[in-house]
Scaffold this motif. Structure first.
Motif, PDB file in Angstrom:
ATOM      1  N   UNK A 284       0.850  -1.187   0.000  1.00  0.00           N
ATOM      2  CA  UNK A 284       0.000   0.000   0.000  1.00  0.00           C
ATOM      3  C   UNK A 284       0.890   1.243   0.000  1.00  0.00           C
ATOM      4  N   UNK A 285       0.296   2.388  -0.305  1.00  0.00           N
ATOM      5  CA  UNK A 285       1.035   3.651  -0.309  1.00  0.00           C
ATOM      6  C   UNK A 285       1.434   4.039   1.106  1.00  0.00           C
ATOM      7  N   UNK A 286       2.625   4.590   1.245  1.00  0.00           N
ATOM      8  CA  UNK A 286       3.132   5.068   2.527  1.00  0.00           C
ATOM      9  C   UNK A 286       4.194   6.127   2.302  1.00  0.00           C
ATOM     10  N   UNK A 287       4.837   6.541   3.365  1.00  0.00           N
ATOM     11  CA  UNK A 287       5.893   7.543   3.266  1.00  0.00           C
ATOM     12  C   UNK A 287       7.161   7.014   3.915  1.00  0.00           C
ATOM     13  N   UNK A 288       8.245   7.750   3.761  1.00  0.00           N
ATOM     14  CA  UNK A 288       9.488   7.370   4.437  1.00  0.00           C
ATOM     15  C   UNK A 288       9.319   7.383   5.950  1.00  0.00           C
ATOM     16  N   UNK A 289       8.408   8.193   6.446  1.00  0.00           N
ATOM     17  CA  UNK A 289       8.174   8.265   7.886  1.00  0.00           C
ATOM     18  C   UNK A 289       7.372   7.074   8.405  1.00  0.00           C
ATOM     19  N   UNK A 290       6.555   6.447   7.542  1.00  0.00           N
ATOM     20  CA  UNK A 290       5.734   5.307   7.969  1.00  0.00           C
ATOM     21  C   UNK A 290       6.597   4.092   8.288  1.00  0.00           C
ATOM     22  N   UNK A 291       7.498   3.747   7.384  1.00  0.00           N
ATOM     23  CA  UNK A 291       8.438   2.627   7.561  1.00  0.00           C
ATOM     24  C   UNK A 291       7.738   1.314   7.876  1.00  0.00           C
ATOM     25  N   UNK A 292       6.588   1.099   7.302  1.00  0.00           N
ATOM     26  CA  UNK A 292       5.805  -0.100   7.561  1.00  0.00           C
ATOM     27  C   UNK A 292       6.090  -1.148   6.490  1.00  0.00           C
ATOM     28  N   UNK A 293       6.239  -2.400   6.907  1.00  0.00           N
ATOM     29  CA  UNK A 293       6.464  -3.492   5.970  1.00  0.00           C
ATOM     30  C   UNK A 293       5.294  -3.545   4.986  1.00  0.00           C
ATOM     31  N   UNK A 294       5.621  -3.794   3.724  1.00  0.00           N
ATOM     32  CA  UNK A 294       4.668  -3.843   2.615  1.00  0.00           C
ATOM     33  C   UNK A 294       4.031  -2.486   2.327  1.00  0.00           C
ATOM     34  N   UNK A 295       4.867  -1.451   2.305  1.00  0.00           N
ATOM     35  CA  UNK A 295       4.429  -0.146   1.816  1.00  0.00           C
ATOM     36  C   UNK A 295       5.421   0.324   0.772  1.00  0.00           C
ATOM     37  N   UNK A 296       4.910   0.995  -0.259  1.00  0.00           N
ATOM     38  CA  UNK A 296       5.803   1.664  -1.202  1.00  0.00           C
ATOM     39  C   UNK A 296       5.766   3.144  -0.872  1.00  0.00           C
ATOM     40  N   UNK A 297       6.877   3.802  -1.104  1.00  0.00           N
ATOM     41  CA  UNK A 297       7.039   5.201  -0.715  1.00  0.00           C
ATOM     42  C   UNK A 297       6.516   6.091  -1.836  1.00  0.00           C
TER      43      UNK A 297
END
Length: 191
Positions: free
Chosen positions: A94-107
């Motif tokens: 799923x979409x995320x940010x560099x701050x999220x740092x969650x496994x299975x996210x694209x930045x």
């Protein structure tokens, strides 16, 4: 005199309407088409390890097709159990940010010139990816990526099916500085 003023205001109004007519806005490039892109080549595939956070591996790679279109994908997956041969994490990203740092996210990228984040290039025009999903599956030594990203109002669909081998360039996570450092004499004195 009133007729002359009315005639002049009508001419000005008509000129403004013509200049505001529907046309091509040259300040904003048109979005990429929603045609499906089939990426066949991977380059710059690097696994950085826990570069941004402990417990999340950072991966980056660029996909390209025969027409010169390409997509750089920066994402977080699991930390590789074998850092000499990192394996990409399967599942839905799923979409995320560099701050999220969650496994299975694209930045996501905030601009087309961002140094990090996911960006699509249609020829020489760059489009920052702002949302969507990427489904990753693995069969044998190959990966299948089904991508449906968004860039503003435009949806970009693409696929990739091939091997995906990452160069190993591990970097440790940023460490939090000790807010109350002790002088060396205090450490030696405790010893």
């Amino acid at each position: 005199m009133k007729k002359l003023l009315l005639l002049a205001s009508t001419a000005v109004t008509a000129a403004l309407m013509v200049s505001c007519s529907q046309g091509t806005d040259t300040t904003t490039p048109p979005g990429p088409t929603t045609d499906g892109y089939t990426f066949t080549t991977v380059s710059d595939a690097v696994y950085y390890g826990e570069k941004y956070a402990e417990g999340s591996g950072f991966y980056t790679f660029t996909l390209s097709d025969a027409d010169g279109n390409k997509m750089r994908i920066d994402c977080f997956g699991t930390v590789a159990s074998n850092s000499n041969n990192p394996r990409f994490t399967t599942g839905t990203y799923e979409a995320g940010t560099l701050d999220d740092r969650t496994v299975r996210t694209f930045v996501t990228a905030d601009s087309a010139t961002a140094e990090e984040g996911t960006i699509f290039w249609k020829g020489s025009e760059a489009y920052p990816v702002s949302g969507g999903t990427m489904k990753v599956s693995s069969q044998g030594g190959s990966y299948k990526l089904d991508i449906e990203f968004t860039s503003g109002e435009t949806t970009i669909t693409s696929t990739f099916y091939s091997t995906l081998k990452f160069e190993r360039t591990p970097q440790g996570p940023p460490r939090i500085e000790d807010p109350t450092p002790r002088p060396a004499t205090g450490i030696i004195g405790d010893y």
